[in-house]
Design an enzyme around this catalytic site. Structure first.
Site, PDB file in Angstrom:
ATOM      1  N   TYR A 119      -0.635 120.384 -61.838  1.00 20.14           N
ATOM      2  CA  TYR A 119       0.162 119.265 -62.339  1.00 20.14           C
ATOM      3  C   TYR A 119      -0.674 118.423 -63.305  1.00 20.14           C
ATOM      4  O   TYR A 119      -0.240 118.075 -64.400  1.00 20.14           O
ATOM      5  CB  TYR A 119       0.651 118.416 -61.162  1.00 20.14           C
ATOM      6  CG  TYR A 119       1.432 117.200 -61.601  1.00 20.14           C
ATOM      7  CD1 TYR A 119       0.768 116.007 -61.861  1.00 20.14           C
ATOM      8  CD2 TYR A 119       2.807 117.245 -61.773  1.00 20.14           C
ATOM      9  CE1 TYR A 119       1.459 114.896 -62.293  1.00 20.14           C
ATOM     10  CE2 TYR A 119       3.505 116.149 -62.202  1.00 20.14           C
ATOM     11  CZ  TYR A 119       2.833 114.971 -62.460  1.00 20.14           C
ATOM     12  OH  TYR A 119       3.521 113.878 -62.887  1.00 20.14           O
ATOM     13  N   GLU A 133      30.663  91.021 -52.468  1.00 26.15           N
ATOM     14  CA  GLU A 133      29.784  92.199 -52.520  1.00 26.15           C
ATOM     15  C   GLU A 133      28.862  92.196 -51.320  1.00 26.15           C
ATOM     16  O   GLU A 133      28.574  91.138 -50.772  1.00 26.15           O
ATOM     17  CB  GLU A 133      28.836  92.117 -53.730  1.00 26.15           C
ATOM     18  CG  GLU A 133      29.459  92.119 -55.059  1.00 26.15           C
ATOM     19  CD  GLU A 133      28.483  91.623 -56.139  1.00 26.15           C
ATOM     20  OE1 GLU A 133      28.834  91.759 -57.300  1.00 26.15           O
ATOM     21  OE2 GLU A 133      27.383  91.105 -55.807  1.00 26.15           O
ATOM     22  N   LYS A 190      31.261  85.496 -55.149  1.00 24.19           N
ATOM     23  CA  LYS A 190      31.080  84.952 -56.498  1.00 24.19           C
ATOM     24  C   LYS A 190      32.436  84.666 -57.128  1.00 24.19           C
ATOM     25  O   LYS A 190      33.377  85.446 -56.937  1.00 24.19           O
ATOM     26  CB  LYS A 190      30.360  85.969 -57.396  1.00 24.19           C
ATOM     27  CG  LYS A 190      28.965  86.308 -56.934  1.00 24.19           C
ATOM     28  CD  LYS A 190      28.351  87.433 -57.754  1.00 24.19           C
ATOM     29  CE  LYS A 190      26.969  87.739 -57.195  1.00 24.19           C
ATOM     30  NZ  LYS A 190      26.400  88.989 -57.718  1.00 24.19           N
ATOM     31  N   CYS A 226     -11.986 111.528 -27.285  1.00 26.30           N
ATOM     32  CA  CYS A 226     -10.700 111.530 -26.575  1.00 26.30           C
ATOM     33  C   CYS A 226      -9.754 112.459 -27.334  1.00 26.30           C
ATOM     34  O   CYS A 226      -9.534 112.270 -28.532  1.00 26.30           O
ATOM     35  CB  CYS A 226     -10.120 110.116 -26.535  1.00 26.30           C
ATOM     36  SG  CYS A 226      -8.411 110.080 -25.950  1.00 26.30           S
TER      37      CYS A 226
HETATM   38  S1  IVH Z   1      23.588  87.113 -56.858  1.00 27.15           S
HETATM   39  C1  IVH Z   1      22.320  83.503 -59.358  1.00 27.15           C
HETATM   40  N1  IVH Z   1      24.376  89.276 -55.563  1.00 27.15           N
HETATM   41  O1  IVH Z   1      20.131  87.669 -52.066  1.00 27.15           O
HETATM   42  C2  IVH Z   1      22.770  84.703 -58.590  1.00 27.15           C
HETATM   43  N2  IVH Z   1      22.309  88.303 -54.949  1.00 27.15           N
HETATM   44  O2  IVH Z   1      19.818  85.139 -50.554  1.00 27.15           O
HETATM   45  C3  IVH Z   1      21.776  85.191 -57.652  1.00 27.15           C
HETATM   46  N3  IVH Z   1      21.086  89.505 -53.200  1.00 27.15           N
HETATM   47  O3  IVH Z   1      18.503  85.806 -54.528  1.00 27.15           O
HETATM   48  C4  IVH Z   1      21.971  86.420 -56.959  1.00 27.15           C
HETATM   49  N4  IVH Z   1      22.559  91.119 -52.926  1.00 27.15           N
HETATM   50  O4  IVH Z   1      17.941  88.378 -54.267  1.00 27.15           O
HETATM   51  C5  IVH Z   1      23.433  88.332 -55.696  1.00 27.15           C
HETATM   52  N5  IVH Z   1      25.156  91.221 -54.533  1.00 27.15           N
HETATM   53  C6  IVH Z   1      24.220  90.279 -54.669  1.00 27.15           C
HETATM   54  C7  IVH Z   1      23.046  90.291 -53.877  1.00 27.15           C
HETATM   55  C8  IVH Z   1      22.104  89.265 -54.053  1.00 27.15           C
HETATM   56  C9  IVH Z   1      21.381  90.625 -52.541  1.00 27.15           C
HETATM   57  C10 IVH Z   1      19.857  88.707 -52.966  1.00 27.15           C
HETATM   58  C11 IVH Z   1      19.294  88.062 -54.201  1.00 27.15           C
HETATM   59  C12 IVH Z   1      19.475  86.577 -53.934  1.00 27.15           C
HETATM   60  C13 IVH Z   1      19.401  86.535 -52.456  1.00 27.15           C
HETATM   61  C14 IVH Z   1      20.012  85.250 -51.910  1.00 27.15           C
END
Ligand code: IVH
Length: 695
Positions: A60, A137, A313, A454
């Site tokens: 490799y 989500e 969101k 051991c």
């Molecule tokens: S949105 C400004 N979406 O969870 C928007 N965050 O506890 C910020 N995280 O800081 C993030 N899955 O690191 C978003 N579907 C998702 C997420 C997610 C995991 C994390 C992210 C965030 C933290 C908050």
């Protein structure tokens, strides 16, 4: 199916040696480059993804070097998607700062449904309408990262850090297969800052921890820590072997792409070849959101990764500015976290396992229960101190919880259910495997079997010694190790080098040919690098990364053996515990004897390269005192060391500067006495971000 050949047309390789100005040579080089890149990618997949390599490391490396040579002569071929940029492109010591063009925020979170309704109330109040919708989500439990794409090509990537500046972990991110080096499609945005999460699958996490346990390393507490730890490794070839994955759900700066809704953003990401959340719910109002998070909760064990909640969101991105931001998080999103799952069961016995370094680990054997989607019947109790602290007895009813949904841990004893017949656990005074004495070293939580011979210890040591990252002796597998130890043909690792063919062919399932192959592999291992030898010695707490650090610092095993605690603690990544472990290891006469016999057997004990360093803070010594606001003192020390500096605990004339946070103590006076400059936190920040300027 495509056939992969190791040797390409020899003429082709020769012609690439020709004058680079010759256009036909350039053409041949381009063709050879493409062929090699494809071949190397193929072997990368076999090696990293399937763990079934078809060629030796050596073969490799030959291919890889040829590719590098071509790129040196024809630099225009070294694109960002070349394998030389992707796997094994080693990061320099420490990480450069990664500045986010737009702040990288986190989320507010709640465990409470009422608070979700309050969140919805606030959103409606600010907007003065109900004409908007939500997206729900999964919230993946990983490490937040940003990726910077320019015209579809991955340029760089970093961690969140403090939201304004993180660590530039580009080389490490490039090793993750779900991160495209190039985005797909025709109309690629000029600039796209993608945000998402790097995580480790549950399966990968269990594997990695099993390996760590074998190496005597502290296992990662959960998959998130494992992902974070991996991203922060300085050697991206090690990162490449870690089972990391990514999911992308957000955006920073974006030019040349229209992103009007969040659902649309996810769709665009998908078209561009970026992995998006496994399930997404579109919800017209908060009731629909609450239903979605219940549905998601039901599905949670079906995901191959840890999920600790749901993210809610607002879908319409044009409303984001109106909703605005708090210092840390947007007002258009919130995280809803699920409570960790617990179960009650009974401890039926506490057994003791003996590890490679002789550490005795008590394990709770329990009546099987279903917990977070799987059947659980054992949990590590770590050490005797932990058992005493939680007052765990055999026969106790206990509550167990999955730490980060993976490793079951005993959280507490249900004292009300005690009947008085429960038995207090005592660490055995003799090793359950060899009957040797068990001791507890000063300052250590662990009990150990001190008998280096051991069988339990020796077998694990030999397996470790022969493992790939150590001496890499192919053919010295579990069954053979068992036989060699049981028949007392090998009583310590140096004994491997005195094995003879006549002895080997006597063993079951060992023909003349395999005996020869094994002896050849043993012979080849004499040429392993010093770092592999250090690793092979099985010093507790020493893994690949720290073995490298030690190799960098010491030219030979003898130098390392003479190093004192203080010398060791000055090194990057080596703290007092690791330093102590190294010193204790070499203080032992039997172990020194083994090292000596390994050397006599012809095993390489010297470093093969000269130290190429030149870090910006080489030769400087700093002392930290007081409380820093933006980071812990440990973080600051680590960052300084990564830049080549030494961090010391006491002020002397040799100190370059004292860095003083709030409530700094006597070290300040000492600094004044010795005329040592004093830096404040802002100056420290400056030093860390542009160390070359003036230190
Ligand atoms: S949105 C400004 N979406 O969870 C928007 N965050 O506890 C910020 N995280 O800081 C993030 N899955 O690191 C978003 N579907 C998702 C997420 C997610 C995991 C994390 C992210 C965030 C933290 C908050």
């Amino acid at each position: 199916m495509k056939q992969y050949e190791l040797s390409f047309d020899a003429n082709g390789a020769n012609q690439t040696q020709a004058n680079p100005d010759d256009s036909s040579a350039r053409k041949t080089a381009r063709e050879r480059h493409a062929g090699l890149a494809e071949l190397i990618n193929h072997h990368n997949r076999l090696y990293y993804e399937k763990a079934t390599p078809e060629i030796t490391d050596r073969e490799y490396d030959t291919l890889y070097r040829e590719l590098q040579d071509i790129e040196t002569r024809f630099p225009e071929l070294a694109s960002d998607s070349s394998p030389t940029r992707r796997v094994g492109g080693k990061a320099a010591a420490g990480f450069k700062p990664y500045r986010h063009t737009k702040p990288m925020l986190s989320l507010d979170n709640t465990y409470n449904r009422d608070e979700l309704r309050e969140f919805d109330g606030r959103v409606r109040k600010i907007l003065g309408t109900t004409q908007f919708s939500y997206v729900v989500e999964p919230k993946v439990d990983g490490v937040a990262v940003a990726l910077h794409y320019r015209n579809g090509v991955l340029i760089s990537g970093g961690t969140r850090g403090d939201g304004a500046t993180g660590d530039d972990v580009t080389a490490n991110l490039r090793t993750i297969k779900s991160i495209p080096q190039k985005l797909k499609g025709q109309a690629l945005p000029e600039i796209l800052d993608v945000r998402g999460e790097i995580y480790m699958t549950r399966e990968g996490f269990v594997r990695i921890n099993r390996e760590r346990q074998e190496l005597g390393l502290e296992p990662f507490a959960n998959a998130r820590n494992a992902a974070a730890g991996s991203l922060k490794l300085l050697d991206s070839s090690i990162v490449a072997a870690r089972p990391l994955d990514g999911v992308f759900y957000g955006v920073g700066e974006a030019q040349g792409v229209e992103l009007t809704t969040h659902a649309g953003l996810l769709k665009t990401f998908k078209h561009l070849g970026l992995k998006t959340p496994a399930r997404v719910w579109q919800c017209k109002d908060i009731d629909a959101v609450l239903n979605a998070i219940d549905e998601l909760h039901e599905l949670r064990h079906g995901f191959p990764f840890d999920m600790d909640g749901a993210v809610i969101k607002v879908d319409e991105r044009m409303l984001y500015d109106e909703l605005g931001y708090t210092r840390k998080s947007p007002r258009w999103a919130i995280a809803y976290k699920y409570e960790p799952e617990r179960a009650e069961t009974v401890i039926t016995a506490i057994t003791v396992q003996v590890g490679r370094t002789g550490v005795l680990t008590p394990v709770a054997e329990m009546e099987p229960v279903l917990l977070a989607g799987s059947r659980v019947s054992r949990a590590t109790l770590h050490n005797a101190g932990e058992i005493a602290r939680k007052d765990i007895r055999v026969g106790d009813h206990v509550l167990i919880e999955k730490a980060g949904d993976v490793i079951p841990a005993v959280v507490e004893v249900v004292k009300q259910r005690r009947r008085g017949k429960e038995q207090i656990f005592e660490m055995p005074a003799h090793c359950p495997v060899c009957g040797g004495p068990v001791t507890q070293r000063e300052g250590e939580v662990a009990h150990r079997c001190e008998n280096l011979q051991c069988p339990a210890q020796l077998k694990r040591w030999l397996r470790h010694f022969a493992s790939r990252q150590a001496m890499d002796i192919e053919g010295l597998g579990d069954a053979l190790v068992e036989a060699l130890v049981d028949k007392q043909l090998v009583t310590d690792p140096a004994g491997i080098y005195t094995l003879r063919k006549e002895q080997l062919v006597e063993l079951e399932r060992m023909g003349g040919k395999s005996a020869e192959n094994l002896l050849n592999a043993i012979d080849a291992s004499r040429q392993r690098e010093l770092r592999n030898v250090i690793m092979a010695l099985g010093i507790s707490q020493i893994g690949v990364a720290s073995a490298r650090v030690l190799e960098e610092a010491f030219a030979s095993i003898h130098e390392l053996m003479q190093a004192g605690r203080e010398d060791l603690e000055k090194l990057r990544d080596i703290g007092p515990v690791v330093a102590e472990s190294i010193v204790t290891f070499f203080a032992d006469k039997t172990r020194r004897g083994i090292v000596e016999r390994l050397e006599q057997a012809g095993v390489r004990m010297q470093r093969t390269y000269t130290r190429a360093k030149n870090l910006p803070l080489d030769g400087k010594t700093y002392v930290l005192t007081g409380t820093l606001e933006s980071m812990t003192r440990d973080d600051a020390s680590e960052k300084l060391r990564a830049l080549g500096a030494t961090v010391s605990g006491s002020v002397s004339k040799k100190t370059t500067a004292v860095i003083a946070g709030e409530n700094a103590g006597s070290k300040l006076q000492k600094a004044e006495k010795h005329n040592v400059p004093i830096l404040d936190e802002a100056q420290l920040q400056k030093l860390l971000t542009s160390p070359a300027a003036d230190s």
